[in-house]
Structures are given as structure tokens and as C-alpha cells.
Design an enzyme around this catalytic site. Structure first.
Site, PDB file in Angstrom:
ATOM      1  N   ARG A  28       0.860  -1.200   0.000  1.00 52.08           N
ATOM      2  CA  ARG A  28       0.000   0.000   0.000  1.00 52.08           C
ATOM      3  C   ARG A  28       0.894   1.247   0.000  1.00 52.08           C
ATOM      4  NH1 ARG A  28      -4.744   0.441  -1.458  1.00 52.08           N
ATOM      5  NH2 ARG A  28      -5.462  -1.291  -0.167  1.00 52.08           N
ATOM      6  N   HIS A  83      -0.071   3.640 -10.266  1.00 48.63           N
ATOM      7  CA  HIS A  83      -1.045   4.047  -9.238  1.00 48.63           C
ATOM      8  C   HIS A  83      -0.330   4.868  -8.159  1.00 48.63           C
ATOM      9  CE1 HIS A  83      -3.993   3.574  -6.052  1.00 48.63           C
ATOM     10  NE2 HIS A  83      -4.691   2.649  -6.677  1.00 48.63           N
ATOM     11  N   ASP A 134     -13.194   9.101  -6.135  1.00 50.99           N
ATOM     12  CA  ASP A 134     -12.712   7.953  -6.911  1.00 50.99           C
ATOM     13  C   ASP A 134     -13.204   8.134  -8.349  1.00 50.99           C
ATOM     14  OD1 ASP A 134     -11.745   5.545  -7.756  1.00 50.99           O
ATOM     15  OD2 ASP A 134     -12.869   4.308  -6.331  1.00 50.99           O
ATOM     16  N   GLU A 172      -3.240   8.924 -10.830  1.00 52.28           N
ATOM     17  CA  GLU A 172      -2.718   7.727 -11.484  1.00 52.28           C
ATOM     18  C   GLU A 172      -2.673   7.894 -12.999  1.00 52.28           C
ATOM     19  OE1 GLU A 172      -4.974   4.374  -9.914  1.00 52.28           O
ATOM     20  OE2 GLU A 172      -5.566   5.603  -8.216  1.00 52.28           O
ATOM     21  N   ARG A 177       1.409  -6.368  -9.619  1.00 54.93           N
ATOM     22  CA  ARG A 177       1.840  -5.773  -8.345  1.00 54.93           C
ATOM     23  C   ARG A 177       2.084  -6.796  -7.247  1.00 54.93           C
ATOM     24  NH1 ARG A 177      -3.331  -2.630  -5.563  1.00 54.93           N
ATOM     25  NH2 ARG A 177      -4.858  -4.287  -5.789  1.00 54.93           N
TER      26      ARG A 177
HETATM   27  C1  BG6 Z   1      -8.008   3.164  -7.157  1.00 53.88           C
HETATM   28  C2  BG6 Z   1      -9.415   2.754  -7.512  1.00 53.88           C
HETATM   29  O1  BG6 Z   1      -7.246   3.240  -8.306  1.00 53.88           O
HETATM   30  O2  BG6 Z   1      -7.450   2.160  -6.305  1.00 53.88           O
HETATM   31  C3  BG6 Z   1     -10.229   2.584  -6.251  1.00 53.88           C
HETATM   32  O3  BG6 Z   1      -9.973   3.756  -8.364  1.00 53.88           O
HETATM   33  C4  BG6 Z   1      -9.564   1.569  -5.336  1.00 53.88           C
HETATM   34  O4  BG6 Z   1     -11.553   2.170  -6.583  1.00 53.88           O
HETATM   35  C5  BG6 Z   1      -8.128   2.024  -5.088  1.00 53.88           C
HETATM   36  O5  BG6 Z   1     -10.283   1.483  -4.126  1.00 53.88           O
HETATM   37  C6  BG6 Z   1      -7.337   1.067  -4.198  1.00 53.88           C
HETATM   38  O6  BG6 Z   1      -7.330  -0.204  -4.720  1.00 53.88           O
HETATM   39  P1  BG6 Z   1      -6.628  -1.387  -3.950  1.00 53.88           P
HETATM   40  O7  BG6 Z   1      -6.935  -2.633  -4.728  1.00 53.88           O
HETATM   41  O8  BG6 Z   1      -5.160  -1.078  -3.936  1.00 53.88           O
HETATM   42  O9  BG6 Z   1      -7.214  -1.396  -2.571  1.00 53.88           O
END
Ligand code: BG6
Length: 313
Positions: free
Chosen positions: A78, A177, A221, A280, A108
Site C-alpha cells: 500500500r 497508481h 474515486d 494515477e 503488483r
Molecule cells: C483506485 C481505484 O485506483 O485504487 C479505487 O480507483 C480503489 O476504486 C483504489 O479502491 C485502491 O485499490 P486497492 O486494490 O489497492 O485497494
């Protein structure tokens, strides 16, 4: 040595003083530390994931959850810059055996290989490689070669290159991202997307037109389409302006989970939503990329940082 790599040997064989070094990192995969006169960044082989970027004389640019240190195989890190590939968001299809697929693809959560490192007077880079395997083909049938070149110089640049090594076309969606660190989400504005249309994933609206800069006061979002231009992240409480330039990308995703959603996310402290915003670089939703057999597609992202007062000079 604790992980499956001998970090001391990697450093003996491949480190370059002041430019390239290796350390232990998430999920027992090495982290490559790249440095140049203008800054430094770190890239994990787990996920081909950029973990940090610090331009010399500026604040760190990326936000990374403290939970990144407790990485679990199969779980994405994360923060930093996850590589979402070969699909962005929900897959919208099932695996060849009919089972459900993970959000944002599998790149990932795979162990990548280090293909090469390079440096010259202006930059230092590492190129990582992921290819199809029985594990990836169980999720998605494509025969591929995916290269991620991370370059540190005056900017941080990522080049994500997809090669279709199969005998028929395939289709991808993708995203770099990026989690940008901010001082306080309430004082942040994203500029450069004025008048663009977006899908609002929070309200479910399919087509909304942006008016002015994007500011944040609730869960956000959005997938903006037809956005190949650069955009800017202005963090007035920090006095920082980040320029986000790109190529080979038509979509821009802007995400902040805000309070309630953050509480449901176990891999970051509850109040983390105040400290980051994701902008992103993507090809998402209807902006899919079809790559013919033997063809390639390249998406690039270049991030630079300045003090807001610098850009007024
Ligand atoms: C964003 C999405 O790119 O990533 C969201 O638009 C999503 O909808 C977020 O919640 C996080 O995704 P993840 O899979 O890393 O929890």
C-alpha cells in the site's frame, strides 16, 4: 542473510558507489536504491514497485504505508507506485478456470527480475522484467513481456512497456497508481483536468464534467478520460507543486478513500487518507489498449517537484 537473496553479494557484484545499491525489502525481494545528483528512489522487485522518491532539497514525494514492511506474498504493497496491469480495477472477466480475479491485475504481487542497471552523467536507472508463467497464465492467458524502467535524474521517470509475445491480439488496461504524499488533503488541489469528463465511481455517474481544479472533502474515486496532458498537484500547506507528465496514457485516475473507507482498509493507519492522494497515470475503463501479436505499447510517467514560489518566478 535472511531473505532468499544474498544482499551482500548483490552489492559486491552490482553496486556502484553513490549510484546503485541493494537492500533487503518487502516479501524477501531485494530493493534497488538508485541515486543521482538530483535525488534518490527505491524500487522493490516485489511488484516492480517504486517505494520512495526524494528529490535533493525537497520533501519526500511518495506516501508509503507503514504496513509495507510487513508485506505478505499475494498482497499488494500500500503506497509508493503500484503497477496495475494487465487490468485496472475489477477485471470484468474471470480467470480461464472461472475463478474471481484480484483488483488491479497481478503485476503488483509478482516477483519481478532485474534486467539491467545503467547510469551516466545525468541519470541512474534500473529496468525490471516480468514475463508470463504458469501462475500468470492461470489468471490471464496472455503471453507477454513487461518491462519497467525506473530512472532517477532531474525527474523520476517510469516507463512501462508491454510486449505481446503471443500469436493473437490482447487487450490491457493499466495504471501507475502513484500515492503522492501531501501535508493535509484539505489543502490540496489537482490542476490540469478542468473540463475533462470522468466516471464517478463513488456516485456511480458515468459521465460528469470537471469544472476547475479538483479539491477534496469526501471520498473521491474518478476515472478521467481523454487526458494525455500533464497535470499538477498543488499542496499549499507544504508550499509544493508536483508536475505529473505522461505519454501513452489517455486516462487519469484520482483517488482518496476519505474517512469511512480508510477505516475498512487494514493495511494503513485509519487517518492516512489525510496524508496522500493518488493521481494515477492510466489507460482505464473504455480506454483499453489493444496490442497486436508481436506489438508493444509504452506508457510513461515523469514526476518533478518544485516549491510553489519557484513556479511564480
Ligand atoms: C483506485 C481505484 O485506483 O485504487 C479505487 O480507483 C480503489 O476504486 C483504489 O479502491 C485502491 O485499490 P486497492 O486494490 O489497492 O485497494
Amino acid at each position: 542473510m535472511t531473505g532468499k537473496y544474498d544482499i551482500a553479494k548483490l552489492n559486491r557484484d552490482y553496486a556502484v558507489k553513490g549510484r546503485i545499491a541493494f537492500r533487503e525489502g518487502p516479501c524477501d525481494e531485494p530493493v534497488i536504491v538508485l541515486a543521482e545528483n538530483h535525488g534518490a528512489c527505491e524500487v522493490s522487485l516485489y511488484g516492480g514497485h517504486v517505494l520512495s522518491y526524494r528529490p535533493v532539497g525537497y520533501f519526500p514525494v511518495l506516501w508509503l504505508s507503514p504496513s509495507a514492511a510487513e508485506c505478505r506474498q499475494g498482497k499488494a504493497i500500500r503506497g509508493g507506485i503500484p503497477v496495475c496491469w494487465p487490468w485496472f480495477g475489477a477485471a470484468g472477466f474471470t480467470a480461464p478456470d472461472g475463478s474471481a480475479l484480484p483488483a488491479h491485475g497481478f503485476a503488483r504481487t509478482q516477483a519481478w527480475n532485474l534486467l539491467r542497471t545503467d547510469y551516466d552523467s545525468y541519470s541512474t536507472s534500473a529496468t525490471l522484467l516480468l514475463t508470463d508463467s504458469p501462475e500468470t497464465r492461470a489468471l490471464w492467458p496472455g503471453k507477454f513481456r513487461l518491462e519497467l524502467k525506473v530512472t532517477i535524474g532531474a525527474n523520476l521517470t517510469l516507463e512501462l512497456k508491454t510486449f505481446n509475445e503471443g500469436t493473437s491480439d490482447f487487450e490491457i488496461t493499466e495504471a501507475l497508481h502513484t500515492y503522492f504524499r501531501v501535508k493535509d488533503i484539505g489543502g490540496v488541489a489537482v490542476a490540469g483536468l478542468d473540463s475533462r469528463e470522468y466516471i464517478d465511481k463513488v456516485s456511480g455517474a458515468e459521465s460528469v464534467r470537471q469544472s476547475g481544479d479538483i479539491t477534496f472533502s469526501s471520498e473521491t474515486d474518478r476515472i478521467y478520460s481523454d487526458t494525455s496532458e500533464k497535470c499538477f498537484l498543488n499542496d499549499t500547506s507544504l508550499g509544493r507543486r508536483i508536475e505529473i507528465a505522461k505519454s501513452g496514457s489517455s486516462s487519469t485516475v484520482v483517488w482518496n478513500p476519505w474517512i469511512e473507507k480508510s477505516k475498512t482498509m487494514k493495511d494503513m493507519p485509519e487517518d492516512s487518507y489525510k496524508s496522500f492522494v493518488c493521481v494515477e497515470t492510466a489507460n482505464a475503463a473504455a480506454e483499453k489498449i489493444v496490442i497486436p501479436a508481436g506489438g508493444t505499447h509504452t506508457m510513461t510517467l515523469s514526476i518533478s517537484s518544485s516549491f510553489i514560489e519557484d513556479s511564480r518566478k
